[in-house]
Structure formats: C-alpha cells, structure tokens
Design a protein around this motif. Structure first.
Motif, short mmCIF file in Angstrom:
data_model
loop_
_atom_site.label_atom_id
_atom_site.label_comp_id
_atom_site.label_asym_id
_atom_site.label_seq_id
_atom_site.Cartn_x
_atom_site.Cartn_y
_atom_site.Cartn_z
N THR A 103 0.86 -1.18 0.00
CA THR A 103 0.00 0.00 0.00
C THR A 103 0.90 1.22 0.00
OG1 THR A 103 -1.66 -1.19 1.28
CG2 THR A 103 -1.85 1.21 1.19
N PRO A 104 0.86 2.01 -1.07
CA PRO A 104 1.75 3.18 -1.14
C PRO A 104 1.46 4.18 -0.03
CG PRO A 104 0.21 3.14 -2.99
CD PRO A 104 -0.03 1.91 -2.20
N SER A 105 2.45 5.03 0.27
CA SER A 105 2.25 6.04 1.29
C SER A 105 1.16 7.01 0.86
CB SER A 105 3.55 6.77 1.60
OG SER A 105 4.24 7.14 0.43
N TYR A 106 1.06 7.27 -0.43
CA TYR A 106 -0.10 7.97 -0.99
C TYR A 106 -0.06 7.88 -2.50
CZ TYR A 106 2.64 12.17 -2.17
OH TYR A 106 3.54 13.04 -2.69
N SER A 107 -1.15 8.22 -3.15
CA SER A 107 -1.24 8.24 -4.60
C SER A 107 -1.71 9.61 -5.05
CB SER A 107 -2.23 7.19 -5.11
OG SER A 107 -1.80 5.90 -4.79
N THR A 108 -1.19 10.04 -6.17
CA THR A 108 -1.63 11.30 -6.75
C THR A 108 -1.55 11.21 -8.27
OG1 THR A 108 -1.26 13.68 -6.82
CG2 THR A 108 0.68 12.33 -6.53
N ASP A 109 -2.55 11.68 -8.93
CA ASP A 109 -2.61 11.66 -10.39
C ASP A 109 -2.29 10.29 -10.97
OD1 ASP A 109 -3.23 14.38 -10.40
OD2 ASP A 109 -1.12 14.95 -10.47
N GLY A 110 -2.76 9.24 -10.30
CA GLY A 110 -2.54 7.88 -10.79
C GLY A 110 -1.16 7.33 -10.54
N VAL A 111 -0.33 8.07 -9.82
CA VAL A 111 1.04 7.63 -9.53
C VAL A 111 1.13 7.25 -8.07
CG1 VAL A 111 3.46 8.32 -9.46
CG2 VAL A 111 1.99 9.14 -11.31
N ASP A 112 1.58 6.03 -7.80
CA ASP A 112 1.76 5.58 -6.42
C ASP A 112 3.11 6.04 -5.91
OD1 ASP A 112 -0.68 4.31 -6.42
OD2 ASP A 112 0.16 2.37 -6.99
N CYS A 113 3.13 6.54 -4.67
CA CYS A 113 4.37 6.98 -4.04
C CYS A 113 4.78 5.95 -3.00
CB CYS A 113 4.18 8.35 -3.39
SG CYS A 113 3.82 9.64 -4.57
N TYR A 114 5.96 5.40 -3.17
CA TYR A 114 6.50 4.44 -2.22
C TYR A 114 7.61 5.12 -1.44
CZ TYR A 114 3.91 1.20 -5.06
OH TYR A 114 2.91 0.56 -5.73
N GLY A 115 7.28 5.59 -0.27
CA GLY A 115 8.23 6.26 0.59
C GLY A 115 7.90 5.94 2.02
N THR A 116 8.27 6.83 2.92
CA THR A 116 7.94 6.65 4.33
C THR A 116 6.44 6.45 4.48
OG1 THR A 116 9.82 7.97 5.06
CG2 THR A 116 7.96 7.79 6.58
N GLY A 117 6.07 5.45 5.23
CA GLY A 117 4.66 5.15 5.46
C GLY A 117 4.10 4.08 4.55
N THR A 118 4.86 3.64 3.55
CA THR A 118 4.41 2.55 2.69
C THR A 118 4.24 1.30 3.53
OG1 THR A 118 5.44 3.45 0.71
CG2 THR A 118 5.02 1.09 0.72
N SER A 119 3.12 0.64 3.35
CA SER A 119 2.80 -0.58 4.11
C SER A 119 3.05 -1.80 3.24
CB SER A 119 1.33 -0.52 4.54
OG SER A 119 0.91 -1.77 5.01
N ILE A 120 3.70 -2.80 3.81
CA ILE A 120 3.96 -4.05 3.12
C ILE A 120 3.32 -5.17 3.93
CG2 ILE A 120 5.72 -5.64 2.25
CD1 ILE A 120 7.67 -3.23 2.43
N LEU A 121 2.45 -5.94 3.29
CA LEU A 121 1.83 -7.11 3.93
C LEU A 121 2.33 -8.35 3.23
CD1 LEU A 121 -1.98 -6.52 4.59
CD2 LEU A 121 -0.22 -7.10 6.23
N TYR A 122 2.88 -9.26 3.98
CA TYR A 122 3.34 -10.54 3.44
C TYR A 122 2.19 -11.52 3.58
CZ TYR A 122 7.75 -8.16 4.04
OH TYR A 122 8.75 -7.23 3.99
N MET A 123 1.82 -12.15 2.48
CA MET A 123 0.62 -12.97 2.44
C MET A 123 0.98 -14.45 2.33
SD MET A 123 -1.54 -10.47 2.49
CE MET A 123 -3.11 -11.19 2.07
N SER A 124 0.16 -15.26 2.97
CA SER A 124 0.18 -16.71 2.80
C SER A 124 -1.21 -17.07 2.31
CB SER A 124 0.51 -17.40 4.11
OG SER A 124 0.46 -18.80 3.95
#
Length: 132
Positions: free
Chosen positions: A40-61
């Motif tokens: 989950t990106p830290s935020y999105s703007t104009d269809g562009v995902d921002c991967y920076g501080t606050g980006t959430s990563i979920l590892y799935m099984s």
C-alpha cells in the motif's frame, strides 16, 4: 544522487529503515519472500503511487497476512519517496512547533532517535536533500 547506504529490517517493530529510495522502486531489492506481497503506497496522486515513508507491506500466505511492515526513509517526512525542500520545510515547521510529525513520519525525520525534531535533525534532512 544519494547512494543507498543501508537497509535495516527491524522485525520487533515491523519497520524497514533505509537511507535512500534508489532500490525501492521494486521491493525485490529489499525482501525475498516466497508468496505474495501486498503493498500500500504512502499515498497516490494523479494515478502515480508513491513508495516512501509510510508505505505498508503485507506478506501474504494465500489470503492471510502473516507479517506487516512499514518503510521508513530517513529524511522523507511527507511520504513522497524523496527527501527534498518540502521535507525540509515540514521538519522546520515541526522543530518550531508549528506542525506535528507522527508515527513513521516522525521517525523518518528524527535522525538521532530521541523522539524530538531538533536543529541537528533539520540539518541532517537539509544535507540529505542537497545530496539527492
């Protein structure tokens, strides 16, 4: 260009710390997991995902998450993936008490780890912004 100095994964706090986003365009350079990763990106703007501080990563099984982590990029206090003049301004406003940084964003700006934004932290953000 600011060179990637280190990546630290703190499993006790579920945080991934890095000095730079050079290798964060894909998470393959940080984590190697059999299975799916939901980002989950830290935020999105104009269809562009921002991967920076606050980006959430979920590892799935399968459909079940088994670990969640957040990315902390030192100096990136607004989560846009770069350390620039906007981050300097936010750190300055925090230092003077005119705004508040919380959670991973505070951690990203708190270079000395004392849970406060000080002039030394501000200088570190300025130095990093100049280097990028």
């Amino acid at each position: 260009m600011y060179e990637l100095c280190k990546i630290i994964i703190d499993y006790s706090e579920n945080l991934i710390y890095t000095d730079s986003l050079n290798n964060l365009n894909t998470l393959d350079s940080i984590v190697n997991v059999d299975g799916d990763i939901s980002v989950t990106p830290s935020y999105s703007t104009d269809g562009v995902d921002c991967y920076g501080t606050g980006t959430s990563i979920l590892y799935m099984s399968g459909i079940f998450p088994w670990l969640g982590q957040y990315i902390i990029v030192y100096g990136d206090v607004n989560g846009d993936g770069v350390c620039d003049v906007l981050d300097c301004m936010l750190v300055e406003l925090t230092k003077t008490g005119n705004t508040v940084l919380e959670d991973s964003y505070l951690t990203a700006g708190d270079f000395d780890g004392d849970s406060n934004i000080t002039i030394n932290d501000f200088q570190q953000v300025v130095n990093k912004a100049k280097a990028e």
